[in-house]
Design an enzyme around this catalytic site. Structure first.
Site, PDB file in Angstrom:
ATOM      1  N   GLU A 219       1.356  -1.591   0.107  1.00  0.00           N
ATOM      2  CA  GLU A 219       0.157  -0.081   0.061  1.00  0.00           C
ATOM      3  C   GLU A 219       0.871   1.291   0.387  1.00  0.00           C
ATOM      4  OE1 GLU A 219       0.883  -0.873   4.025  1.00  0.00           O
ATOM      5  OE2 GLU A 219       0.819  -1.681   2.875  1.00  0.00           O
ATOM      6  N   ASP A 264       6.717  22.633   4.721  1.00  0.00           N
ATOM      7  CA  ASP A 264       5.893  22.875   5.193  1.00  0.00           C
ATOM      8  C   ASP A 264       5.029  24.214   4.803  1.00  0.00           C
ATOM      9  OD1 ASP A 264       9.024  22.763   6.094  1.00  0.00           O
ATOM     10  OD2 ASP A 264       9.733  23.892   6.028  1.00  0.00           O
TER      11      ASP A 264
END
Length: 586
Positions: A219, A264
């Protein structure tokens, strides 16, 4: 198999074949749904997303009868062997699952879902596994001198002539584990489907009748992993002698070094979540009214990096240290939406700590991590809280309390789910011996101190680099390893946004101080810098296990495909790379 195409009508059920035929006929099934066994493992949402992406319907096990009534079961597991078995017993799942396997019904296990098929594990002495397969799962030996956990994209070599549901030429897949199934003494066993290598060869996939399981995570192995799951769900494996005929000379590709894209994320002045990047942690533009630098939308950028071949994607909520984290629904939604589109590991950091909200209600760091894992995270990154945990560890005489964020999360989800993100800053000293800290002599273009000092120790800062602590990076690394962290991310503040290369002295010092995998961060400006960070120390490199970058990827100054092409074609550093115009993960 009743395969549902999103937005459309169900297809006509296809006839089961191969290994699944006898069970499907006996069950009288006209169609099939996937039953997902959830005992609280961190990667359940990731597996759910992968199965849904393939167009299948999913049903969670709610009580023991759901196991007996299942048409096929997928069992994803991460964490500790003993904790997994104990959870299965507590929920009443262990004996129904053992009977299900004894009846040779369709089963796909992932990671611990494979290890628990064996009789026992060194990780949890005295705890019995499901016992379908013979032998004991053992830890990678320290004598190999390798970082543990093994966190890599590694080759998968079939050990059986008919490798279904694998391919004869299987691509690299994503591994994250500290314990492994040793190779059979003869080099062959009828249940050993495939092997991989990490310092030594080990069994990485098994097949016995209708039971298939992998040590790696399909996965999280990109398109290769999704294709593997799809082949298993369609059925069609071998039977009789053809199912156990050995393959000649299996030879897995070596582990690849990882290239990680970091985003970020923070709110801009209008309240919108944006991806930003700073210059030594200053994220505001020098012009335009000092607005927060906006480099794009988080989900779309993350999806682009996945398509570009990033081995992992990391989200860092850079203002979460001053926010009520569980109330930050936009960040949770970014993670949830990304997990539905991106099938490589996702890490999220920022605010993984205990706190009290405005109404006086207390939340533990584990509850914060729970929310991120439920949204689709595979790992959480702990920052400032790790410094507090390390201080408490030393104050207690290097004894574990069991109450730190690192201990609580690693106990529930496993060591591999905890990344400690540290923001070191150089502290120059004239005399290393009298500094009271572990120092290194500077080089690699590092400027001397203001008075010509040639030695530095690396101070672990907190609150996004805004405050210094009295702890050095070696002290932190050794403490968090003992507390249960699985990986270290080194964000050198002095290098952030400079584009002049990673801080190799810092990487080497931390690699020598602990056995955890180390991610190099801050300073990349060219593909050559990635080589410098990832190359072995003996050849002049930093010896990092992975390299992370942000701004150069966001601005496309150095795209991920260019980094991987350089490493694959110009160096001896193995990477997961396919040289083609239309990229896809290999």
């Amino acid at each position: 198999i009743d395969r549902v195409i999103p937005g459309g009508a169900p297809r006509e059920p296809c006839a089961p074949s191969g290994l699944w035929s006898s069970w499907a006929k006996a069950a009288g099934m006209a169609g099939r749904e996937v039953t997902l066994l959830d005992y609280g493992a961190g990667n359940v949402q990731s597996v759910f997303n992968a199965i849904k992406q393939l167009g299948y319907s999913v049903k969670y096990v709610q009580d023991p009868t759901d196991i007996a009534n299942a048409s096929c079961i997928v069992f994803p597991g991460v964490g500790a062997f003993g904790s997994c078995v104990a959870a299965l017993q507590r929920l009443g799942y262990l004996e129904p699952l053992r009977q299900y396997l004894k009846d040779d019904r369709p089963y796909f296990g992932i990671c611990l879902g494979m290890q628990t098929l064996f009789e026992a594990s060194e990780e949890s002495p005295g705890v019995k596994g499901l016992g379908l397969l013979p032998g004991t799962v053992t830890r990678f030996p320290a004598s190999l001198g390798l970082a543990v956990p093994n966190i890599n994209w590694s080759g998968v070599a079939p050990m059986l002539k008919d490798p279904w549901p694998l391919l004869e030429d299987s691509p690299r897949c994503y591994f994250v584990h500290s314990y492994r199934v040793p190779m059979p003494e003869s080099g062959f066993a009828p249940w050993a489907l495939a092997c991989s290598e990490y310092g030594e060869r080990f069994v990485c996939a098994v097949r016995k009748g209708n039971c298939v399981a992998t040590q790696f995570h399909p996965e999280k192995s990109g398109t290769a992993g999704l294709d593997l799951l799809d082949r298993w769900l369609k059925g069609g494996g071998p039977s009789g002698d053809a199912a156990v005929a050995p393959a000649p000379n299996p030879c897995p590709a070596p582990p690849a070094r990882r290239i990680i894209a970091c985003l970020d994320v923070r709110s801009n002045d209008a309240g919108d979540l944006v991806v930003t990047k700073g210059d030594q942690y200053d994220v505001r533009e020098k012009a335009n009214g000092s607005e927060v630098r906006n480099l794009g939308k988080p989900v779309s950028l993350a999806e682009r990096y996945y398509q570009d071949g990033a081995d992992e994607v990391s989200f860092l909520n850079i203002t979460a240290f001053r926010e009520i984290v569980l109330a930050d629904q936009p960040m949770i939604e970014v993670l949830r939406s990304s997990a539905e589109r991106i099938f490589v590991p996702l890490t999220v950091g920022g605010g993984i700590r205990s706190y009290v909200d405005g109404k006086g209600k207390s939340y533990s760091a584990l509850e914060v991590a729970d929310a991120y894992f439920r949204a689709g995270a595979d790992k959480v990154s702990i920052g400032s809280d790790s410094v507090d945990a390390a201080k408490a560890y030393y104050a207690a005489g290097k004894k574990l309390s069991g109450t730190s964020s690192i201990e609580l999360i690693s106990t529930k989800y496993g060591r591999q789910a905890v990344v400690v993100s540290v923001d070191p800053r150089r502290m120059y000293v004239a005399d290393a011996a009298s500094s009271g800290h572990s120092c290194v002599e500077i080089g690699n273009g590092v400027p001397p101190g203001p008075n010509g000092e040639r030695f530095v120790w690396y101070c672990c800062t907190v609150k996004g680099g805004r405050e210094n602590s009295d702890m050095d990076v070696v002290q932190l690394a050794q403490a968090v390893e003992a507390l249960g962290a699985g990986e270290l991310l080194l964000n050198c503040i002095d290098r952030d946004g400079q584009g002049n290369g990673y801080e190799l002295e810092l990487i080497r010092q931390v690699k020598a101080a602990c056995t955890l995998p180390v991610i190099a961060s801050s300073g990349a400006g060219s593909p050559k810098h990635f080589e410098d960070a990832l190359a072995p120390k003996g050849s002049g490199g930093g010896g990092a296990d992975a390299a992370l970058a942000a701004g150069i990827f966001h601005r496309e100054e150095v795209p991920i495909p260019a980094v991987k092409a350089f490493l694959a074609e110009e160096t001896k550093i193995p990477v997961r790379y396919v040289p083609s115009k239309k990229r896809k993960a290999d």
